[in-house]
Design an enzyme around this catalytic site. Structure first.
Site, mmCIF file in Angstrom:
data_model
loop_
_atom_site.group_PDB
_atom_site.id
_atom_site.type_symbol
_atom_site.label_atom_id
_atom_site.label_comp_id
_atom_site.label_asym_id
_atom_site.label_seq_id
_atom_site.Cartn_x
_atom_site.Cartn_y
_atom_site.Cartn_z
ATOM 1 N N TYR A 1 1.203 -1.405 -0.252
ATOM 2 C CA TYR A 1 0.119 -0.351 -0.031
ATOM 3 C C TYR A 1 0.897 1.110 -0.198
ATOM 4 O O TYR A 1 0.447 2.514 -1.163
ATOM 5 C CB TYR A 1 -0.903 -0.805 0.948
ATOM 6 C CG TYR A 1 -1.908 1.057 1.067
ATOM 7 C CD1 TYR A 1 -2.720 2.201 0.593
ATOM 8 C CD2 TYR A 1 -1.283 2.126 2.316
ATOM 9 C CE1 TYR A 1 -3.392 3.302 0.831
ATOM 10 C CE2 TYR A 1 -2.632 3.125 2.669
ATOM 11 C CZ TYR A 1 -2.900 3.399 1.617
ATOM 12 O OH TYR A 1 -3.245 4.760 1.619
ATOM 13 N N LYS B 1 1.606 4.307 -3.156
ATOM 14 C CA LYS B 1 1.414 6.185 -2.469
ATOM 15 C C LYS B 1 2.686 6.762 -2.995
ATOM 16 O O LYS B 1 2.487 7.926 -2.853
ATOM 17 C CB LYS B 1 0.732 6.401 -0.884
ATOM 18 C CG LYS B 1 -1.047 5.497 -1.048
ATOM 19 C CD LYS B 1 -1.843 6.536 -1.762
ATOM 20 C CE LYS B 1 -2.703 5.350 -1.834
ATOM 21 N NZ LYS B 1 -4.219 6.241 -2.616
#
Length: 296
Positions: A159, A163
């Site tokens: 994750y 980003k």
């Protein structure tokens, strides 16, 4: 004079069926904008799964049909925090596909804006191989790297890596001719942990997990933070009034960035290469010859 508000502007909001995206869509509509809501749940105009190529194409085509004269802004909020390749497909490739697919419609606006939602988790180190593969543009290759991380028990890195890659993509492209050169402002908002229904039901569901997060992502202004604060910053960046801001990652994180990085990003000045130095010296000499005041 350019308007500071949202009246009569047309916006596309992804992830508009829940959490931050739903509040952003509601806020923009309350302030006079026409909002094309996109998502997978109820109450959206465009139902499209951005984790899949066909879903991305469906969204772009649907928006073209709904707003043939152009759109004024994109708020790319859709994303997931799962430790699997789904985060790769949705958070990075789904977001970039929508940005690039709708660029021609943005170019028709007098004040076009793009705001991608990142995360303060990008302050932590990700997986370098995954980040570079994401930025290289190969979705199948990036999915394969993510699958290997999962198999090695390192899925938690996926994750934040998506980003980090999203932040770098924004920084790399914001000044390009096809973006800044056409007046299209490209920025990101990086929220800390805020009180969405998903967060309260998952990562903040237990005191022990909350304490882990408070150590990993310290937020002096409180944890969880308010959804409203994040939505307000997205609304500002997508408005005409944010007219001289591009390529920025705006951390709306309760102070986590300053706690974790301190002066880090600003501690050293820019180091110019030989060609840039030569250009500056040349034009400084020309300015002196003309009698201009030179600052440097």
């Amino acid at each position: 004079m350019q308007s500071t508000g949202h009246s009569e502007r047309v916006y596309v909001v992804t992830g508009a069926d829940s959490g931050i995206g739903a509040r952003v869509a509601e806020m923009l509509a309350e302030r006079g904008a026409r909002v094309i809501r996109c998502g997978l749940g109820d109450g959206v105009e465009v139902n499209a799964d951005l984790a899949q190529p066909e879903g991305r194409a469906r969204l772009v085509e649907a928006v073209r049909a709904l707003a043939p004269d152009g759109v004024d802004g994109l708020a790319l909020v859709a994303g997931v925090g799962v430790p699997t390749a789904l985060s790769v497909r949705l958070n990075f490739f789904g977001t970039i596909a929508v940005i690039e697919g709708l660029r021609p419609l943005l170019a028709a606006s007098a004040a076009p804006r793009v705001v991608a939602v990142s995360s303060a988790s990008a302050l932590s180190a990700g997986d370098d191989a995954l980040i570079e593969t994401l930025l290289g543009g190969g979705e199948a290759a990036a999915v394969a790297v993510a699958d290997r991380l999962v198999a090695a028990g390192r899925g938690s890195l996926i994750y934040r890596s998506t980003k980090i890659a999203l932040n770098r993509w924004v920084r790399r492209h914001a000044s390009d001719d096809e973006w800044a050169g056409r007046g299209i402002l490209l920025n990101a908002v990086a929220p800390g942990l805020v009180a969405t229904e998903t967060a309260m039901a998952t990562v903040l569901a237990s005191d022990a997990q909350a304490k882990v997060l408070a150590t990993a992502l310290p937020q002096p202004l409180g944890m969880p933070g308010p959804v409203e604060a994040v939505a307000e910053q997205i609304a500002w960046l997508i408005a005409p009034s944010s007219a001289f801001t591009t390529g920025q990652i705006l951390f709306v994180d309760g102070g986590a960035d300053v706690v974790l990085r301190g002066e880090g990003p600003y501690a050293e000045g820019v180091r110019y290469g030989p060609l840039a130095v030569a250009r500056m010296l040349f034009w400084s000499a020309v300015a002196r010859m003309r009698g201009d005041r030179v600052q440097g």
